[in-house]
Design an enzyme around this catalytic site. Structure first.
Site, PDB file in Angstrom:
ATOM      1  CE  LYS A 243     143.223  -3.213  14.922  1.00 22.79           C
ATOM      2  NZ  LYS A 243     142.101  -4.077  15.356  1.00 22.79           N
ATOM      3  CE  LYS A 255     140.881 -11.295  13.200  1.00 19.26           C
ATOM      4  NZ  LYS A 255     139.806 -11.075  14.182  1.00 19.26           N
ATOM      5  CG  ASP A 266     142.414  -4.942  11.955  1.00 15.93           C
ATOM      6  OD1 ASP A 266     141.425  -4.264  12.269  1.00 15.93           O
ATOM      7  OD2 ASP A 266     143.006  -5.697  12.753  1.00 15.93           O
ATOM      8  CG  ASP A 325     141.702 -11.936  16.917  1.00 21.19           C
ATOM      9  OD1 ASP A 325     142.248 -11.074  16.197  1.00 21.19           O
ATOM     10  OD2 ASP A 325     140.634 -12.503  16.624  1.00 21.19           O
ATOM     11  CD  GLU A 327     144.703  -7.033  16.445  1.00 18.06           C
ATOM     12  OE1 GLU A 327     144.097  -7.959  17.005  1.00 18.06           O
ATOM     13  OE2 GLU A 327     144.168  -6.311  15.585  1.00 18.06           O
ATOM     14  NE  ARG A 329     141.125  -5.022  23.128  1.00 17.11           N
ATOM     15  CZ  ARG A 329     139.917  -5.484  23.441  1.00 17.11           C
ATOM     16  NH1 ARG A 329     139.547  -5.571  24.702  1.00 17.11           N
ATOM     17  NH2 ARG A 329     139.079  -5.843  22.487  1.00 17.11           N
TER      18      ARG A 329
HETATM   19  N1  BES Z   1     140.284  -6.415  13.855  1.00 23.45           N
HETATM   20  C1  BES Z   1     139.451  -7.118  14.766  1.00 23.45           C
HETATM   21  C2  BES Z   1     138.057  -6.513  14.882  1.00 23.45           C
HETATM   22  C3  BES Z   1     137.181  -6.608  13.648  1.00 23.45           C
HETATM   23  C4  BES Z   1     136.328  -7.685  13.475  1.00 23.45           C
HETATM   24  C5  BES Z   1     137.176  -5.604  12.703  1.00 23.45           C
HETATM   25  C6  BES Z   1     135.528  -7.756  12.357  1.00 23.45           C
HETATM   26  C7  BES Z   1     136.366  -5.671  11.595  1.00 23.45           C
HETATM   27  C8  BES Z   1     135.536  -6.745  11.410  1.00 23.45           C
HETATM   28  C9  BES Z   1     140.073  -7.101  16.167  1.00 23.45           C
HETATM   29  O1  BES Z   1     141.449  -7.082  16.222  1.00 23.45           O
HETATM   30  C10 BES Z   1     139.624  -8.332  16.861  1.00 23.45           C
HETATM   31  O2  BES Z   1     140.004  -9.390  16.431  1.00 23.45           O
HETATM   32  N2  BES Z   1     138.850  -8.174  17.930  1.00 23.45           N
HETATM   33  C11 BES Z   1     138.351  -9.269  18.673  1.00 23.45           C
HETATM   34  C12 BES Z   1     138.527  -8.942  20.146  1.00 23.45           C
HETATM   35  C13 BES Z   1     138.319 -10.113  21.057  1.00 23.45           C
HETATM   36  C14 BES Z   1     139.374 -11.184  20.825  1.00 23.45           C
HETATM   37  C15 BES Z   1     138.396  -9.623  22.503  1.00 23.45           C
HETATM   38  C16 BES Z   1     136.885  -9.443  18.312  1.00 23.45           C
HETATM   39  O3  BES Z   1     136.187  -8.462  18.042  1.00 23.45           O
HETATM   40  O4  BES Z   1     136.435 -10.588  18.285  1.00 23.45           O
HETATM   41 ZN    ZN Z   2     142.413  -6.287  14.594  1.00 20.41          ZN
HETATM   42 MN    MN Z   3     142.334  -9.012  16.152  1.00 24.85          MN
END
Ligand code: BES
Ligand code: ZN
Ligand code: MN
Length: 479
Positions: A243, A255, A266, A325, A327, A329
């Protein structure tokens, strides 16, 4: 500084006298140690002041039973102390290996020296003097020890490169910049070919996920494909997908600041897989392996994608966007399908800072692993165990997760991108169809990709997590 390794029973290495330090004779050290109560416990450090010298220039550090984990602890503590002395001008560290050290231990120690001692600094800011020379003192070296030293150097150099990419702020490290750094570094290796796709090529190849996620940013997406294919390559084509979100604002599902602050990290999965190819080339491993990195900035603007959009991925599967958010996947889906359909992958492994839920489940030191193939899972877990990276396998079988698949349903597409709890596993289930029937492992490193402080071999910031596991796994044949 000289760091004397003290074993669990107070034992000192028999080659201590060769540590190129005329002041220190082993009997004196043994006597001084007896007074300090340093019983060789890993984690312990004691000053042994020598009259006439800097009071912290000689330290005893516990090395316990001398297991690889004990050695990592010994080296990290010694290097960290030496870094603080270096700021006062003493930039050399003498590091005797403990009694009984074998070639594998030389590798462990070499990696630990370079990783615990690694510092990222923007070239624009001044920095204090740092540790410059480390002298390992070991019994007379045979070919195996020299080989272990070289492998450790190559592996650690790759990990440090990944860390530096992660540390570079999002204003500099946009998709084109990361692609340029990959091209530049991997051009040093004659057996590596690097190609970069820009927006026009991505459009004609059907990267609907990557283009949507990157559509809100002024810095357009890229796809990096770096392939190591030596003449003596044996076995299957392993494709590592990482990623590469260069900054994750969350998009229009924006966020909060507390969750956004660290999101320059990220792209840690992308940096890791590029570093693996770098290490594989340096080590000259006889494996056919590619890194595929979808790079995009998830930003918000009038051209950003939105909840409700329906995207078509490489290979034709569609996704209903419910949360911009989620994104990671979406870009991984395209990259996995591209690896399978265009690059003829035989084995797929993706690495991603994918879900906060993975970090909630396992904490910030352990990576989460899902796999459709037990041999692949066991190989990765074994490689992780040897390198000191900790992984935990999560369930993907029908009994455990079959009932969750309905959460992925969408009235307008093959799946939706925000299928709910348990969030780390439903993200894995979202990705699975893009791997088709290939053996596939998914590594969620949202926890261990970055460290809040200096701990063991990690320094604050990007850790380069997953690089050493994947390199070891490929050294062992890779599938
Ligand atoms: N990059 C984030 C995941 C993340 C969170 C990595 C904290 C490192 C530390 C990812 O893109 C994300 O925002 N995921 C969301 C998914 C949700 C919206 C289904 C999450 O984990 O809240
Ligand atoms: Zn992310
Ligand atoms: Mn995200």
């Amino acid at each position: 500084m000289l760091a004397v390794p003290v074993g669990a029973r107070g034992a000192l290495p028999s080659w201590l006298a060769e540590a190129a330090d005329p002041v220190v004779d082993p009997d004196w050290v043994a006597g001084a140690l007896a007074d300090t109560g340093n019983g060789g416990r890993p984690g312990g450090i004691t000053n042994l002041p020598v009259p006439g010298r800097h009071p912290r220039s000689l330290v005893a550090v516990g090395v316990g039973d001398g297991t690889p984990a004990d050695l990592r602890s010994y080296v990290s503590i010694a290097v960290r102390r030496a870094q603080t002395l270096a700021e006062h001008g003493a930039t050399r560290l003498v590091l005797p290996l403990p009694e009984g050290a074998v070639a594998e231990d030389v590798r462990v120690v070499t990696e630990a020296v370079l990783l615990a001692g690694h510092r990222f600094r923007l070239t624009s800011t001044p920095h204090p003097p740092r540790l410059a020379d480390v002298l390992l003192v070991a019994p007379p070296a045979a070919a195996a020890e020299v080989d272990a030293l070289q492998r450790g150097l190559a592996t650690a150099a790759a990990v440090c490169w990944a860390r530096d990419l992660v540390a570079t702020p999002g204003d500099t490290a946009d998709p084109a910049w990361i692609a340029d750094r990959a091209r530049e570094r991997l051009a040093e290796h004659p057996r590596v070919t690097t190609t970069v796709l820009g927006p026009r090529q991505l459009r004609s190849a059907g990267f609907g996920g990557l283009l949507a996620v990157g559509g809100g940013s002024d810095s357009a997406p890229r796809l990096v494909v770096a392939t190591h294919r030596p003449d003596d390559a044996t076995g299957r084509h392993v494709v590592l997908v990482g990623k590469g979100i260069t900054f994750d604002t969350g998009g229009v599902s924006v966020k909060k600041n507390a969750g956004m602050r660290e999101m320059k990290t990220d792209m840690a999965g992308g940096a890791a897989v590029l570093a693996v190819v770098d290490a594989v080339a340096r080590l000259g491993l006889p494996v056919h392996v590619s890194a595929v990195v979808p790079l995009a900035e998830n930003h918000l603007s009038g051209s950003a994608y939105r909840p409700g959009d329906v995207l078509t991925h490489v290979g034709g599967r569609t996704t209903e966007v419910r949360n911009t958010d989620a994104e990671g996947r979406l870009v991984l889906a395209d990259a996995l399908a591209h690896a399978r359909l265009a690059l003829a992958a035989d084995v797929l492994v993706d690495v991603a800072t994918l879900t906060g839920a993975a970090r909630t489940a396992l904490g910030a030191r352990t990576g989460a692993l899902w796999a459709t193939d037990d041999v692949l899972a066991d190989g990765l877990l074994a490689a992780g165990g040897r390198t000191g990276e900790s992984w935990w396998r999560m369930p993907l079988g029908e009994d455990h997760v079959g009932h969750l698949r309905a959460q992925l349903d969408s009235p307008v597409a093959d799946a939706n991108n925000a299928p709910g709890d348990p969030g780390a596993t439903t993200a894995a289930l979202f990705l699975q169809p893009f791997a088709g029937d290939l053996p596939w492992a998914h590594l969620d490193i949202a926890g261990p990709a970055r460290s809040a402080g200096d701990v063991g071999e990690w320094v604050r910031g990007g850790t380069g997590f997953a690089v050493r596991t994947l390199v070891r796994w490929l050294e062992a044949g890779g599938c």
